[in-house]
Design a protein around this motif. Sequence first.
Motif, PDB file in Angstrom:
ATOM      1  N   GLN A 279      50.992  11.026  37.843  1.00  0.00           N
ATOM      2  CA  GLN A 279      49.617  10.668  37.472  1.00  0.00           C
ATOM      3  C   GLN A 279      49.194   9.348  38.087  1.00  0.00           C
ATOM      4  O   GLN A 279      48.018   9.073  38.244  1.00  0.00           O
ATOM      5  CB  GLN A 279      49.481  10.562  35.936  1.00  0.00           C
ATOM      6  N   SER A 281      49.911   8.375  41.085  1.00  0.00           N
ATOM      7  CA  SER A 281      49.944   8.362  42.547  1.00  0.00           C
ATOM      8  C   SER A 281      48.576   8.082  43.160  1.00  0.00           C
ATOM      9  O   SER A 281      48.480   7.725  44.327  1.00  0.00           O
ATOM     10  CB  SER A 281      50.518   9.666  43.080  1.00  0.00           C
ATOM     11  N   PHE A 282      47.506   8.213  42.356  1.00  0.00           N
ATOM     12  CA  PHE A 282      46.192   7.897  42.922  1.00  0.00           C
ATOM     13  C   PHE A 282      46.064   6.410  43.262  1.00  0.00           C
ATOM     14  O   PHE A 282      45.202   6.006  44.027  1.00  0.00           O
ATOM     15  CB  PHE A 282      45.078   8.322  41.945  1.00  0.00           C
ATOM     16  N   GLU A 289      50.887   5.247  52.245  1.00  0.00           N
ATOM     17  CA  GLU A 289      51.783   6.394  52.093  1.00  0.00           C
ATOM     18  C   GLU A 289      52.162   6.977  53.443  1.00  0.00           C
ATOM     19  O   GLU A 289      53.315   7.272  53.710  1.00  0.00           O
ATOM     20  CB  GLU A 289      51.107   7.483  51.255  1.00  0.00           C
TER      21      GLU A 289
END
Lengths: 415, 253
Positions: A279, A281-282, A289
């Motif tokens: 959750q 990772s936004f 990345e």
Amino acid sequence: MSSIADPVAGTPLSDAKASEAKAAASAIAVPVAGERELRLDLFRGMALWLIFIDHLPANILTWFTIRNYGFSDATEIFIFISGYTAAFVYGRAMLEAGFVVATARILRRVWQIYVAHVFLFTIFLAEISYVATRFENPLYSEEMGIMDFLKQPDVTIVQALLLRFRPVNMDVLPLYIVLMLFLPLILWLMKWRADVALGLSVLLYALTWQFDWYLTAYPSGFWIFNPFCWQLLFVFGAWCALGGAQRMSRILSSPVTLWICVVYLVFAFFVTLTWHIPQLSFLMPKRLEQWMYPITKTDLDVLRFAHFLALAALTVRFLRKDWSGLKSPWLRPLILCGQHSLEIFCLGVFLAFAGHFVLAEVGGGALTHALVSLVGILIMWGVAWVISWYKHSADKGASKTKRPVINADMAGGSV
Amino acid sequence: MRPGSGAVLALTLLAGLAAAATARAQDAAPQTCEVPPYLLSTESTLPKVAEAVRNARPLTVLVVGSRSSTILSSENSAYPAKLQAALKEKLPSIPVNLSVELQTGKTAEEVDHSLVKLVEAKRPTLVIWQTGTVDAMRSVDPDDFRGAIDDGVVALQNAGTDVVLVNLQYSPRTETMISAPPYLDNMRVVAQQHGVPLFDRFAIMRHWNDAGDFDLFSTFHGTDMAKRVHACLGRALSKFVLDAARLDQAQQN
């Protein structure tokens, strides 16, 4: 016979020999023989426990392993300390007895590790054969195809002896064998110019990344730990052991280093957090990345190496050599395991197989999983204790009465 | 035998009986294999699927996979068939066609060659590409593997279909022999780079195993458990596809 890279025990040199040796090669600053460096044992023992836990299916104890909190994991610690202790012990042997004798001792050590590896492979083969004949879950008919190698043992076993066929979790010893094989060369270079040796190691690492060098494995693929990359940690460990650590002490104690390390570790921690809590990772910038991933373990990603360096720098800074806790009974189990690392490492690999096996046969929930890990660690501790008992009590009578050869070996530190 | 151990034995037996009873109950009743929402949420979307559903055009799905996309001798219980059934149920107004192309024993790179041909033949709206297992078993270089899925995904997107990637099964029994993590990681990376939804079959099955829905360690013979796992996977996958297509409840009816 003792730990994987032999104890950093202070078997004192005879005074004359020592001074002679030091005069002979001032480029190598061999640390004065004295008390055992317990921190090395402590962290190697810890690495062994963590490697064992990481080889088992995930359970509660897995959350205590450092790979969940940053990029690097126990393998880095293990290889670095192995390089450090190997250089320490055999570097001394090289000064004392010369290149040929030191090489001979190293090669005997390589042989011991090789035999240990083959022994583990035999156990693995037994386990796999058992599983292959018993397990017929149609859900996994595809995955069970991995057992097909059992159909041609002639090829498989020869490839295993050549270190080209390695089952999962059996990659560390072959890496270690290769690194140790090159130890005479590394030490010889270090004796000449330590910084040049380290420089060459960095160069090899860089060239490997540039040209994508690797060793092939059987039946296909490559070595999980690319020796051309992982040698960097090993050589760096050796470099630190042979005086590099002392020369770096100014850098290590500077507050700038401290803050760089802290910031990097915190950054790594938050990145790792996004793996466990998708959750979040936004929060990760896409550009970052794309630049960062994948963080390869095979080729010892720079991010991993840096993470290890940061951890090591903070450890050296805050955990003093003379810290009284090192003598406390609470850390004794870890230190004991670290002092006999070849045996305990092999035992750990075996226990991981056995643990998988027990879990498969008995089944079980989170509790059984955690219990298997815990029992394994207790066994590792127990065996380490028995080994040290053998060394200090059971073998004492024998060494007193005869066989000075063995004692000479011990002085060389290769037994 | 001490008196205490007798009691322990009895308790263990009781617990075993209870477990057997619940297992039997599970056989009959529908599975409670719930999937936590975070395992089914994705930022990536399926615009082609959404468009087809909104315009009430037929939804054509092509599943490309290896042997873990089927159950030998009971294909109709495997997850693709269950997915089709679930999609039909949730999208009653449009026809849902689904075909499966098994590429048994082929690595991602080997499948690449036939992907475009398959798409030209079937003209699917959505390709569900299950891959990684064969590559992991043959320990293909993870970089090559990443390149292969990358090429495959680009080819599919250029051919005008939506793509969903499905990763490896969680297989605790073969964990000591097959190293899944590099392949899982690389699939995640490719999915992220191309904005393709990734159905994390591995994490979902591991969740079921940890939560006690299925004992994936068991040496169960027969196809019963495989069927139940596939039924759950099919249902979860249908939910995942509809969520990724951002089709909320109103549009589904």
